[in-house]
Enzyme design. Structure first.
Site, PDB file in Angstrom:
ATOM      1  CG  ASP A 114      -1.828   1.153   1.304  1.00  0.00           C
ATOM      2  OD1 ASP A 114      -1.851   1.936   0.345  1.00  0.00           O
ATOM      3  OD2 ASP A 114      -2.520   1.292   2.330  1.00  0.00           O
ATOM      4  CB  SER A 115       3.702   2.022  -2.075  1.00  0.00           C
ATOM      5  OG  SER A 115       3.307   2.054  -3.426  1.00  0.00           O
ATOM      6  CG  ASP A 164       1.702   8.356  -6.306  1.00  0.00           C
ATOM      7  OD1 ASP A 164       0.918   7.606  -6.890  1.00  0.00           O
ATOM      8  OD2 ASP A 164       1.342   9.213  -5.462  1.00  0.00           O
ATOM      9  N   PRO A 181      10.270   8.312  -1.208  1.00  0.00           N
ATOM     10  CG  PRO A 181       9.254   8.613   0.884  1.00  0.00           C
ATOM     11  CD  PRO A 181       9.563   9.303  -0.403  1.00  0.00           C
TER      12      PRO A 181
END
Ligand code: SPD
Length: 280
Positions: free
Chosen positions: A157-158, A160, A164
């Site tokens: 669940d990152s 864009d 980081p």
């Protein structure tokens, strides 16, 4: 004076989406990124990272239900789950709706995100206090490398692929995740919009077929992400996403977006988008 927040992701492409802010609640600079929290007129409370929308009260369910329930419902008995990123708690909340789950490891690089969401989004973040949830504040790739063969489901669940999260869109990270997965495991990763980010999706599916025998791409609709949709990769050694028949008796109660019908439909892509996903 009126205050408007403008989504930062698309400005360089000559597009702007803005939201009227009725109250600014906080602005915090962590070692990793800038966190802002405001009340908006049309989407309720909103949380942004480096001026990019992450969560709004009004539409977060469509993203969190779909990143979680598609892979969870595709696995016959998900017990050990890893969430990489997801420090707002929405994905963890959905994973915990499956009674088979014994452990959810949350690996979030920025503790500042978790702390801000406990304070400003308690209804979403509360799930992270469940006794099944283990917190790690660390780099997700490193954690995956150090935990071989441990997980039934991995959810990335990152944000864009700038800042980081850039490393989470690269081949070495996908190899690390493959190593952390059990033989029958399933992975879903945030994989942007087929309207705006064909280049990102294409670059993922250049290397995905070299690592995972089974893979696909599905999407959800969400008004506050650029273009109004966002997609996910589905990756597995054994489970073919196009052959999954979701069992209605396993669907958690009171969902607002996911259903077995939506599950099947989410993998159906418009003709122009199919070209981004290489299938042999
Ligand atoms: N362009 C925004 C993509 C953000 C996806 N992840 C958001 C975190 C929600 N838990």
């Amino acid at each position: 004076m009126e205050i408007w927040y403008t989504e930062g992701l698309e400005i360089s492409k000559g597009r702007k989406v803005s939201y009227r802010v009725t109250k600014t609640l906080d602005s915090i600079q962590t070692p990793f990124q800038k966190i802002d929290v405001f009340e908006t007129e049309s989407f309720g409370r909103m949380f942004t990272l480096d001026d990019v929308t992450m969560v709004t009260e009004r539409d977060e369910h469509s993203y969190h239900e779909m990143i979680a329930h598609i892979p969870m419902m595709s696995h016959p008995n998900p017990e050990n789950v890893l969430v990489i990123g997801g420090g707002d708690g929405g994905t963890v909340r959905e994973v915990l709706k499956h009674p088979s789950v014994k452990e959810v490891v949350l690996c979030e690089i920025d503790k500042g995100v978790v702390d801000a969401c406990y304070k400003y989004f308690p209804e979403i973040a509360e799930a992270m206090k469940d006794k099944k949830v283990i917190h790690h504040y660390d780099d997700g790739a490193k954690f995956a490398r150090e935990n071989k063969g441990r997980f039934d489901v991995i959810l990335v669940d990152s944000s864009d692929p700038v800042g980081p999260a850039e490393v989470l869109f690269k081949e070495p990270f996908y190899r690390d995740m493959a190593g952390a997965l059990r033989e029958t495991g399933v992975i879903a990763t945030q994989a942007e919009s087929y309207w705006y980010h064909g280049d990102v999706i294409k670059s993922l599916f250049e290397f995905i077929p070299k690592i995972f025998p089974q893979y696909g791409y599905y999407y959800t609709t969400i008004p506050t992400y650029p273009s109004g949709i966002i997609g996910f990769t589905f990756l597995s050694n054994k489970i073919n996403p196009y052959e999954v028949v979701p069992d209605p008796s396993r669907v958690p109660k009171n969902l607002k977006y996911y259903s077995p019908e939506i599950h099947k439909a989410a993998f159906v892509l418009p003709e122009f988008a199919k070209q981004y996903i290489k299938r042999s």
